[in-house]
Enzyme design. Structure first.
Site, mmCIF file in Angstrom:
data_model
loop_
_atom_site.group_PDB
_atom_site.id
_atom_site.type_symbol
_atom_site.label_atom_id
_atom_site.label_comp_id
_atom_site.label_asym_id
_atom_site.label_seq_id
_atom_site.Cartn_x
_atom_site.Cartn_y
_atom_site.Cartn_z
ATOM 1 N N CYS A 1 0.632 -1.346 0.053
ATOM 2 C CA CYS A 1 0.124 -0.036 -0.056
ATOM 3 C C CYS A 1 0.740 1.265 0.018
ATOM 4 C CB CYS A 1 -1.112 -0.058 1.174
ATOM 5 S SG CYS A 1 -0.206 -0.156 2.741
ATOM 6 N N HIS B 1 -2.428 0.806 7.093
ATOM 7 C CA HIS B 1 -2.700 1.057 5.609
ATOM 8 C C HIS B 1 -2.029 2.600 5.152
ATOM 9 C CE1 HIS B 1 -4.309 -0.075 1.668
ATOM 10 N NE2 HIS B 1 -5.170 0.903 1.698
ATOM 11 N N ASP C 1 -7.794 5.109 -3.199
ATOM 12 C CA ASP C 1 -7.097 3.808 -2.687
ATOM 13 C C ASP C 1 -6.242 3.164 -4.006
ATOM 14 O OD1 ASP C 1 -5.582 2.220 -1.188
ATOM 15 O OD2 ASP C 1 -7.146 1.502 -0.125
#
Lengths: 650, 301, 316
Positions: free
Chosen positions: A404, A448, A464
């Site tokens: 991420c 995250h 995202d």
């Protein structure tokens, strides 16, 4: 009377003191703990070899040594660590000086104080049980001291009984005893020990480290429905400044006064968030928090900050709405969120161009960029190869594999090159539902990073990029157990199958639920919670509280006294009980029955006075004698006697 | 066999008039393998009682009159040197008989008394290092004058314990005395008495008495009696464990005489004055009065 | 057994807490009326400990510290019940005291029974001397405690205190008991060994009349009339001729111990001397009688007679 502590008493006591001090090995300076251990072992040895005990002067020297060590390690006697060290050292020194029963008591009382200092470091349910057990052994020490020769087991049993009998009353006191908010004495504060978690800086490997940690960060209990998994973004620090390798969250102070308050539409989620001890005073609210309690504030980047000590567990009542519009952007903010560490390379400019970065609108570019991630063979992995030099370019053009933070930083970098204000947001995503307790658990593994871009008319919008290449990461969340099982992460030599895994998960959930309730009802039972709970009982002032306290203590005490002080008599022979009823009936008829009269004597006297009853008296007496004195008792005798006595009328 | 016992009691009552309870206790004592101490003034029929019992049970009978100058050797016997055979030979004393009447035992010196008491206890005699067993059954009836008479050595407290029972005969009732005076001389009657019970039958009866059932409830009562005797300030000393065993054996025999197979509290109460009266060291002679507090206060229920 | 209710005035009397109620004869069952409980010094220190723990809980806002503090507080309370339980139900009864001579430690025996099914640990008994006992379930034990004696006559035991700090030593439960079970104290025997007085009070002649007894005295040449069983057969077997063993009877002299003949300046000295004679006479196996003004015990010997005589002296 000269006092000679028995070997058993000493072993009991030294054992329990060793146990009660043991967890402090992680809390107090090693030198002091070593000193204590030395004293304890010394005393243990002298149980068998009393001549090794130091004399008074020796103890005095040791005491000086202890004071010196304390001073060199702590410089103070106040505060948690210093106080704990003081008590531990005092306990150790006192062990060498047992001259009478009084000293045993002093030691046991000191041990209780050391026991309570354990709770200043750890408040888990396991620690509480551990301390409870050791307290049982300490009490058994006192019992051994006060009884001539009870067995070890008997002493332990008695102490267990006393503790069990005391628990209800202790709970009543716990619930009703008024909790006053203690003033915060700064000199009592101690640094919390380093905890893992998100920090002000987003290093390339930082989230990957966390992704293996099952450590709990916070729990959330929703008042109503849970938000869908794709919306479970728990907002943490915002990283806006980069040097090309790491990203930093700039000091937030200057950006408090954002021109526009965000506007919220749609569904609102109300929930209770319980933070585990943290390094930072961040509260990870569901995006975007709309309402929050008095102890919290929302800073300019919409992150919640608490003014409580982050090292303590804390509980917050929050509301969030996933649909929001943050409105406009100030010039400073725009400039900050377009910051780049020097000129971007040709390759990157080329890529942005290729994706129509500057020509089309920002939304189109973002769409293209996400499309690019999806189509160009990008992978999601938790263990990418190191990219120490020019990480963004290496990632985008060579490796194309990362997790991420790689995606988010690359994404934001490209957006900034395309002159769209963008920033990286850290926090947690997802969380695991605990079926038993019905709450969401968020662990470090859920850490995250995602991106946020400012779009005209929409304000800051979340994107995202990880979702683009690994949607299951967002939908299902990270499951440490699964990762271990699938071999993605492997640090256990044992391979677990799916069934074991589900049991494991179930067990973990159950435990977490117990732990949640422990935190919720025991550890966090503070002034506010107590007031709320007591109000639900209708107690709203101190007078009423006093009455309740008095009545409950008297009630519990009364029940206990009744249970404990009942005389425990031997069970009586049922035949004898029936015969006594018979005698009572005779007495009513004026036939005197003395204690020293045997059954035949009674029968003769009764028959003489009441010949009309002779037959019944004889039958009752015969059966009674058979039951009580003869060997040829018949099975039905007792029943017959019961009937005869019941039907005997005078 | 029960009938034989009944016959025996009936026959004894024919000879000794108006003393049923005492006769019954004496028989009970014999069945319980205990020795009997009769304490009373001379002439109330102690000798008659023992002689009658010996006759009825078919036992060899010997009366030993205890005097102040009687020696242990006069009781147990002595070794005599036979000059012709150049050997010592044992001349057994009068004690080698099945039933002994030790008359006026408290006239003898403690040394002579203890010779008898040792023989009673061990049921054997040791003279000059050799042991001679006494006949079976062996039953001693000792009589004692009331202690306040001059020139007596009352049995030491530790030694009266060897007697299972102590009874008093007392003066006969007016009617019994009239019958005694108008009837035949007692010794004639005794000589005419048939043997009511063979020695084998006696042994069987003694065994049967051992096997009478005792429930735990009854043992509770017995223990309560013993405990009471040890606590109560009415008594100078409590009942010993030996007294407890004696009480149980006597109560079993009493139940057997009553043709029952289990002991009842009443059996215990019946034998209590005779068994416990002389062991409580009260000083008084009236056994019934001595044990009255026990009977009154120890709960049966 | 139920005891009569105590009037309020007596109930509140302070002495009840220390020296107990009026003496009774019978067994005393320890009930809430007899047993008093107060915290010991250690118990008070325990309260301070509890306060400290609650204070730590307050300062650090630590609920577990509070909880431990409250747990100890409850234990403190529960221990009161246990302290009472340590004594409740025990039945104490005076046993027969053995008489002693003045100056000896007077033994008072008590029978303590535990009727319950729970054992009792460390029950302390204090009269003048102390004793600590344990009682198993349904067990009875007889203990003897001592109290000095000074004067002849009946002497009541002082207050018997039954106490216990079981289980934790935080409380002391105690029951002061007084019993009406006097001990007989005989006069102190005089130290000097004076010869027995010339007999005067009795009708019998003093001196010894020798007669055949059972004490072996010697061997003499056989004379006609000697009993056959008195012949010394062993000597005869060895060819040493016929000899007879002869025996002497135990000395049967009768002694009269008269108050008038006892030396001494005052009553106690004379009684003391009489006491000495009594002891000596009994030990010598003599028959002795006692004459006190207004009392005459005819000569006899044996334990019962000895006791009677000493009792007469003690209560004179």
């Amino acid at each position: 009377m000269p006092f000679l502590p028995s070997t058993r008493l000493m072993l009991f006591m030294l054992g329990s003191i060793g146990l009660i001090t043991l967890p402090h090995a992680w809390h107090i300076p090693p030198l002091l703990f070593g000193f204590f251990t030395l004293l304890l072992l010394w005393r243990l040895l002298s149980v068998w070899q009393p001549r090794y005990l130091p004399n008074r002067f020796g103890v005095f020297l040791l005491m000086l040594l202890g004071i010196g060590l304390l001073y060199s390690q702590q410089h103070s006697v106040f505060g948690r660590d210093a106080g704990t060290s003081l008590f531990v050292v005092a306990l150790g020194l006192k062990l060498l000086e047992i001259h009478g029963r009084r000293d045993v008591y002093v030691i046991v009382y000191l041990a209780f104080i050391v026991a309570v200092t354990q709770f200043l470091y750890e408040e888990s349910i396991l620690m509480a049980l551990y301390i409870l057990l050791v307290c049982g052994v300490l009490l058994a020490t006192l019992i051994t001291q006060n009884s001539q020769a009870p067995q070890t087991l008997a002493a332990l049993k008695t102490s267990a009984a006393i503790i069990l009998q005391s628990l209800p009353l202790a709970l009543v006191l716990f619930v009703l005893f008024p909790r006053l908010e203690a003033p915060h004495w700064s000199w009592l504060d101690n640094d919390t020990h380093a905890k893992s978690g998100l920090s002000n800086t987003l290093e390339p490997g930082s989230i990957a480290e966390l992704s293996l940690s099952p450590e709990l960060v916070f729990r959330v209990k929703f008042a109503g429905d849970l938000p869908p998994p794709a919306q479970r973004y728990w907002r943490g620090p915002v990283y806006a400044t980069t040097d090309g390798v790491s990203w930093r969250a700039p000091p937030v102070l200057g950006r408090e006064n954002n021109p526009d308050q965000p506007a919220f539409t749609g569904v609102t989620y109300d929930y209770t968030l319980m933070m585990e001890p943290q390094k930072q005073n961040w509260v990870f609210a569901l995006e975007m928090p709309t309402q929050f309690g008095a102890g919290l504030r929302r800073n300019g980047v919409y992150q919640l900050i608490t003014n409580k000590n982050p090292g303590d567990r804390a509980e917050y009542q929050l509301s969030s709405s996933p649909v929001y519009n943050t409105g406009g952007i100030s010039k400073t903010e725009r400039r900050e969120n377009l910051q780049l560490p020097g000129k971007p390379s040709e390759k990157i400019v080329e890529l942005v161009k290729q994706l129509q970065g500057r020509q089309a609108g920002p939304e189109l570019f973002i769409g293209n960029l996400l499309q690019h991630f999806r189509q160009e063979n990008f992978h999601y992995t938790l263990s990418p190869e190191a990219m120490p030099d020019k990480p963004i370019e290496t990632f985008l053009f060579e490796r194309r594999a990362g997790f991420c933070s790689h995606y988010a930083t690359a994404f934001v970098y490209l957006l900034r090159v395309a002159e769209i204000p963008a920033r990286v947001v850290g926090g947690y995503q997802g969380g695991q539902i605990n079926d038993v307790g019905g709450f969401l658990e968020i662990r470090q593994a859920d850490a995250h990073a995602w991106a946020e871009a400012w779009l005209e008319g929409r304000g800051w919008v979340r994107f995202d990029p990880t979702a683009a290449i690994a949607p299951e990461r967002i939908e299902r969340g990270v499951n440490v157990d699964l990762q271990i099982a699938s071999g993605a992460v492997n640090f256990s030599p044992i391979q677990l199958d799916a069934k074991t895994l589900s049991w494991l998960q179930r067990g973990r959930q159950l435990w977490q639920s117990v732990d949640y309730n422990w935190q919720r009802w025991i550890i966090n039972y503070d002034t506010v919670n107590q007031r709320a709970f007591l109000q639900s009982l209708g107690i709203d002032n101190f007078v009423k509280l006093g009455y309740w306290l008095l009545i409950s203590v008297a009630g519990v005490g009364g029940v206990l006294a009744w249970r404990l002080l009942r005389p425990n008599l031997r069970r009586q022979d049922p035949a004898l009980m029936l015969y006594r009823q018979f005698c009572a009936k005779l007495s009513k008829a004026g036939i005197k029955v003395d204690v020293g009269d045997g059954p035949k004597t009674v029968a003769e006297r009764a028959k003489g006075l009441r010949p009309d009853l002779a037959e019944a008296i004889e039958r009752i007496t015969a059966i009674y004698i058979r039951l009580r004195y003869q060997s040829d008792t018949e099975a039905s005798d007792l029943q017959v006697l019961k009937k005869l006595v019941a039907s005997f009328r005078v | 066999m029960d009938l034989a016992l009944d016959r025996l009691l009936a026959a004894a009552n024919q000879v000794i008039l108006g003393k049923q309870p005492q006769i019954r206790l004496a028989v009970c004592c014999l069945l319980a393998r205990g020795h009997l101490l009769i304490e009373d003034i001379p002439g109330v029929g102690k000798t008659t009682l023992s002689h009658t019992l010996a006759r009825l049970f078919g036992l060899e009978y010997q009366r030993i009159q205890f005097t102040s100058d009687i020696l242990p050797a006069d009781i147990v016997g002595s070794s005599v040197f036979d000059a012709h055979q150049q050997l010592f030979s044992f001349h057994p004393g009068p004690i080698f008989k099945q039933m002994i009447l030790a008359d006026e035992i408290n006239r003898a010196t403690p040394k002579a008394q203890s010779a008898l008491l040792e023989a009673m206890e061990e049921r054997q005699v040791t003279v000059e290092g050799r042991t001679y067993p006494l006949p079976q059954p062996f039953f001693v009836i000792a009589t004692q004058n009331p202690a306040h008479q001059i020139g007596t050595f009352p049995l030491p407290e530790s030694q009266v314990d060897r007697f299972l029972m102590r009874i008093e005969l007392g003066y006969p009732s007016r009617q019994a005395e009239r019958e005694l005076l108008s009837g035949q001389p007692r010794h004639v009657l005794i000589d005419e008495l048939p043997v009511a019970l063979l020695p084998a039958q006696l042994a069987d009866l003694q065994q049967a008495a051992d096997q009478v059932y005792v429930s735990s409830a009854l043992l509770d009562y017995l223990q309560a009696i013993l405990a009471f005797s040890r606590q109560s300030t009415d008594f100078a000393s409590g009942l010993s464990p030996r007294a407890g065993l004696g009480l149980l054996a006597a109560a079993k025999a009493w139940a057997l005489i009553d043709k029952r197979q289990a002991v009842l509290p009443e059996d215990m109460q019946a034998v209590l004055p005779a068994v416990a009266g002389h062991r409580l060291n009260v000083g008084a002679n009236d056994s019934a009065a001595i044990v009255a507090p026990i009977l009154k206060h120890v709960p049966v229920l | 057994m139920s005891e009569a209710a105590l009037p309020l005035k007596q109930r509140l009397k302070l002495s009840r807490f220390f020296s107990g109620e009026a003496p009774t004869a019978g067994p005393i069952v320890l009930t809430q009326r007899r047993v008093f409980i107060l915290p010991t010094q250690r118990g008070l220190a325990f309260v301070l400990l509890i306060l400290l723990l609650v204070l730590i809980g307050f300062v650090y806002n630590n609920n577990l510290a509070y909880l431990l503090g409250f747990l100890l507080a409850s234990i403190f309370f529960v221990t009161i019940l246990h302290s009472f339980k340590a004594l409740a139900g025990l039945t104490i009864q005076p046993a027969r005291p053995q008489a002693v001579f003045a100056g000896q430690a007077g033994p008072y025996s008590f029978q303590i029974s535990n009727p319950g099914s729970q054992p009792r640990f460390a029950v302390d008994l204090t009269l003048q001397s102390e004793l600590s006992i344990s009682l198993a379930a349904e067990q009875t034990q007889i203990v003897t405690l001592y109290q000095p004696t000074h004067q002849r006559g009946w002497q009541l035991p002082g207050t018997l205190t039954v106490s216990s700090t079981y289980p934790l030593g935080l409380f002391r439960a105690w029951a002061p008991l007084r019993f009406d079970s006097p001990l007989l104290v005989y006069p102190k025997p005089a130290n000097q060994q004076l010869p027995f007085p010339e007999s005067g009070g009795g009708q019998d002649k003093p001196g010894q009349n020798r007669r055949s007894g059972d004490e072996f005295d010697g061997v003499r040449v056989y004379q006609r009339g000697d009993a056959i069983r008195q012949i010394h057969w062993k000597a005869f077997a060895k060819g040493q001729g016929v000899h007879s063993k002869y025996y002497s009877g135990a000395s049967s002299s009768e002694l009269w111990l008269d108050y008038q003949q006892a030396p001494g300046h005052h009553l106690e000295e004379r009684l003391s001397q009489l006491c000495r004679w009594l002891v000596d006479a009994e030990q010598a196996g003599l028959r002795y009688g006692l004459v006190l003004p207004g009392l005459r015990l005819p000569p006899d010997n044996g334990a019962a007679h000895y006791r009677n005589c000493l009792q007469a002296l003690a209560l004179f």
